[in-house]
Design a protein around this motif. Structure first.
Motif, mmCIF file in Angstrom:
data_model
loop_
_atom_site.group_PDB
_atom_site.id
_atom_site.type_symbol
_atom_site.label_atom_id
_atom_site.label_comp_id
_atom_site.label_asym_id
_atom_site.label_seq_id
_atom_site.Cartn_x
_atom_site.Cartn_y
_atom_site.Cartn_z
ATOM 1 N N TYR A 120 1.842 -10.156 -5.344
ATOM 2 C CA TYR A 120 1.715 -11.058 -4.260
ATOM 3 C C TYR A 120 2.559 -10.604 -3.177
ATOM 4 O O TYR A 120 2.386 -10.302 -2.052
ATOM 5 C CB TYR A 120 2.139 -12.543 -4.615
ATOM 6 N N ALA A 121 4.100 -10.277 -3.612
ATOM 7 C CA ALA A 121 4.846 -9.494 -2.570
ATOM 8 C C ALA A 121 4.434 -8.290 -1.900
ATOM 9 O O ALA A 121 4.583 -8.021 -0.654
ATOM 10 C CB ALA A 121 6.373 -9.236 -3.382
ATOM 11 N N ALA A 122 3.537 -7.582 -2.609
ATOM 12 C CA ALA A 122 2.934 -6.568 -2.094
ATOM 13 C C ALA A 122 2.126 -6.798 -0.841
ATOM 14 O O ALA A 122 1.980 -6.074 -0.192
ATOM 15 C CB ALA A 122 2.370 -5.491 -3.175
ATOM 16 N N SER A 123 1.523 -7.843 -1.308
ATOM 17 C CA SER A 123 0.278 -8.557 -0.362
ATOM 18 C C SER A 123 0.881 -8.814 0.852
ATOM 19 O O SER A 123 0.413 -8.786 2.261
ATOM 20 C CB SER A 123 -0.458 -9.504 -0.935
ATOM 21 N N VAL A 124 2.024 -9.597 0.843
ATOM 22 C CA VAL A 124 2.655 -10.033 2.274
ATOM 23 C C VAL A 124 3.249 -8.670 2.734
ATOM 24 O O VAL A 124 3.017 -8.668 4.185
ATOM 25 C CB VAL A 124 3.800 -10.786 1.809
ATOM 26 N N VAL A 125 3.839 -7.743 1.973
ATOM 27 C CA VAL A 125 4.336 -6.657 2.979
ATOM 28 C C VAL A 125 3.107 -5.810 3.513
ATOM 29 O O VAL A 125 3.230 -5.437 4.679
ATOM 30 C CB VAL A 125 5.023 -5.801 1.982
ATOM 31 N N LEU A 126 2.092 -5.830 2.718
ATOM 32 C CA LEU A 126 0.966 -4.967 3.481
ATOM 33 C C LEU A 126 0.604 -5.728 4.572
ATOM 34 O O LEU A 126 0.336 -5.096 5.613
ATOM 35 C CB LEU A 126 -0.242 -4.889 2.446
ATOM 36 N N PHE A 127 0.430 -6.919 4.645
ATOM 37 C CA PHE A 127 0.281 -7.717 5.981
ATOM 38 C C PHE A 127 1.054 -7.199 6.868
ATOM 39 O O PHE A 127 0.470 -7.080 8.172
ATOM 40 C CB PHE A 127 0.075 -9.091 5.555
ATOM 41 N N LEU A 128 2.295 -7.444 6.715
ATOM 42 C CA LEU A 128 3.582 -7.033 7.862
ATOM 43 C C LEU A 128 3.384 -5.687 8.358
ATOM 44 O O LEU A 128 3.427 -5.420 9.323
ATOM 45 C CB LEU A 128 4.771 -7.345 7.137
ATOM 46 N N LEU A 129 2.940 -4.702 7.248
ATOM 47 C CA LEU A 129 2.789 -3.251 7.764
ATOM 48 C C LEU A 129 1.861 -3.259 8.582
ATOM 49 O O LEU A 129 1.852 -2.214 9.555
ATOM 50 C CB LEU A 129 2.688 -2.548 6.299
ATOM 51 N N LEU A 130 0.881 -3.916 8.520
ATOM 52 C CA LEU A 130 -0.433 -3.613 9.222
ATOM 53 C C LEU A 130 -0.655 -4.372 10.668
ATOM 54 O O LEU A 130 -1.412 -3.849 11.511
ATOM 55 C CB LEU A 130 -1.743 -3.827 8.352
ATOM 56 N N ARG A 131 -0.103 -5.528 10.416
ATOM 57 C CA ARG A 131 -0.300 -6.501 11.566
ATOM 58 C C ARG A 131 0.025 -6.067 13.003
ATOM 59 O O ARG A 131 -0.754 -6.123 13.946
ATOM 60 C CB ARG A 131 0.478 -7.638 11.324
ATOM 61 N N GLY A 132 1.057 -5.040 12.996
ATOM 62 C CA GLY A 132 1.269 -4.561 14.448
ATOM 63 C C GLY A 132 0.392 -3.365 15.054
ATOM 64 O O GLY A 132 0.498 -3.185 16.106
#
Length: 399
Positions: A120-132
């Motif tokens: 789950y934490a990896a999924s959150v960080v993946l979103f933050l990594l890609l969002r910008g």
């Protein structure tokens, strides 16, 4: 401002949680069906359960490490060659799972909960990594594909993959944000969770070269140069540290390398020695022979795939939108795999660190395209679970 950031963070965490929990429910359903389909020829037997599937295959090695530690004497065959043993697996995941298990009632519970939470934490960080880079909608779809992907069962198994991906995604995020201080810790965490930190060392080298050639458009302060060089050196040291530790603990300097070779000698013969960049070509010829095809075609197809991957990283508009750090990571990790890995059926699991690069499939905004990718992801997940867990009865069904 702080309140707005808190609301935004809560919204991201909640949205990703909804995606991740729904994906885990679907995987649980697949596990239940696989347990029902498991028969007497399966590794798990006719009385398989969801919990036994979740702790299958390499999960057992991590459990051995948590319970017994690493052997001080390497196990060997009658011919004196090192056989498969726990030194092939890094210690951070089983140690954390053991600590968590003391609270949850046993190692298996700790191992599964750790994998779930890290996923789950990896999924959150993946979103933050890609969002910008690709926007919120595409980034969320990338998380949907990740959480429901063909290898998503690993988020509910006693494997170190989800924890390793968490450290990797955090490290890539820190690199993109140029928060180099965080990387000193993350490089060490990566290096003792899953193999591959040497690929990150290569990434740092390529990143430094990239920044140097663009220093007129993107200033490269001395502090950044110092961080990049120091982190690259740290990643190399950490990357070889486990080999040194295994050698000291067993009294055999080649303990780790011999342990890794033990997994491939049944394929290529007992005299196999490690030579970088050879194993993929060996395996390509072997697999084509097993499929009844001319063995010479295997290496040819491999070269085509390598060239295709290079073109994709360099020219694909969808991948280019991900930014230079992610593209350089993709190139670095592929070079690392080609250098050290002998591809077996576990190759699909070894490709998981390329998830940030694969996020390029989420860029096209067509709804039907994204739905189609999701259908392929879910179908691939069921195929993987069915083959590796429900059947799990031969050499090409080992995850």
């Amino acid at each position: 401002m702080a309140e707005r950031r808190l609301r935004t963070a809560a919204s991201v965490a909640g949205t990703v949680a909804a995606v991740y929990v729904s994906a885990r429910l679907l995987t649980t359903l697949f596990f239940w069906i696989a347990a029902e389909l498991s028969g007497p020829t399966s590794r798990f037997g006719a009385d398989a359960s969801i919990s036994s599937l979740a702790m299958g295959w390499d999960s057992q090695w991590y459990w051995v490490i948590a319970d017994q530690g690493y052997p001080s004497a390497l196990p060997v065959t009658d011919a004196g060659q090192v056989t498969e043993n726990a030194w092939a697996f890094l210690p951070l995941y089983p140690w954390l799972a053991r600590a968590l298990g003391t609270v949850l009632g046993g190692y298996p519970a700790g191992a599964i909960v750790l994998a779930l939470v890290a996923g789950y934490a990896a999924s959150v960080v993946l979103f933050l990594l890609l969002r910008g880079r690709i926007g919120e909608t595409a980034a969320l779809w990338a998380v949907v594909f990740f959480a429901n992907g063909p290898l998503a069962a690993l988020f509910q198994m006693g494997y170190a993959e989800s924890l390793g991906l968490l450290w990797l995604f955090l490290a890539l995020w820190a690199l993109v944000q140029r928060r180099f201080g965080w990387l000193y810790l993350l490089v060490v965490l990566m290096g003792f969770t899953r193999p591959g930190v040497l690929a990150f060392a290569l990434l740092l080298g390529l990143y430094g070269i990239f920044r140097w050639f663009r220093r007129r458009d993107d200033p490269l302060p001395v502090s950044h140069i110092v961080h990049i060089v120091a982190l690259g050196a740290l990643a190399v040291i950490v990357g070889f540290a486990w080999q040194v530790i295994a050698g000291i603990a067993t009294g055999d300097p080649s303990a780790y390398l011999e342990t890794e070779l033990a997994w491939r000698r049944s394929w290529v013969g007992s005299e196999e020695q490690f030579v970088p960049f050879i194993a993929f070509f060996q395996a390509a010829a072997i697999w084509f022979g097993l499929w009844g095809l001319p063995s010479a075609l295997g290496p040819v197809l491999l070269v085509v795939l390598i060239v295709g991957a290079g073109v994709l990283l360099a020219r694909s508009p969808q991948v280019r939108r991900l930014g230079p750090e992610i593209r350089l990571w993709g190139a670095s990790y592929l070079v690392y795999l080609l250098a050290v890995f002998f591809p077996q059926s576990s190759i699909f699991r070894l490709l998981l660190p390329l998830t940030p690069v694969a996020a390029g499939v989420a860029v096209p905004s067509s709804r039907w395209w994204r739905i189609g990718i999701l259908v392929l992801c879910v179908a691939g997940q069921w195929v993987w679970i069915h083959e590796m867990l429900a059947l799990g009865d031969t050499f090409f069904r080992i995850p």
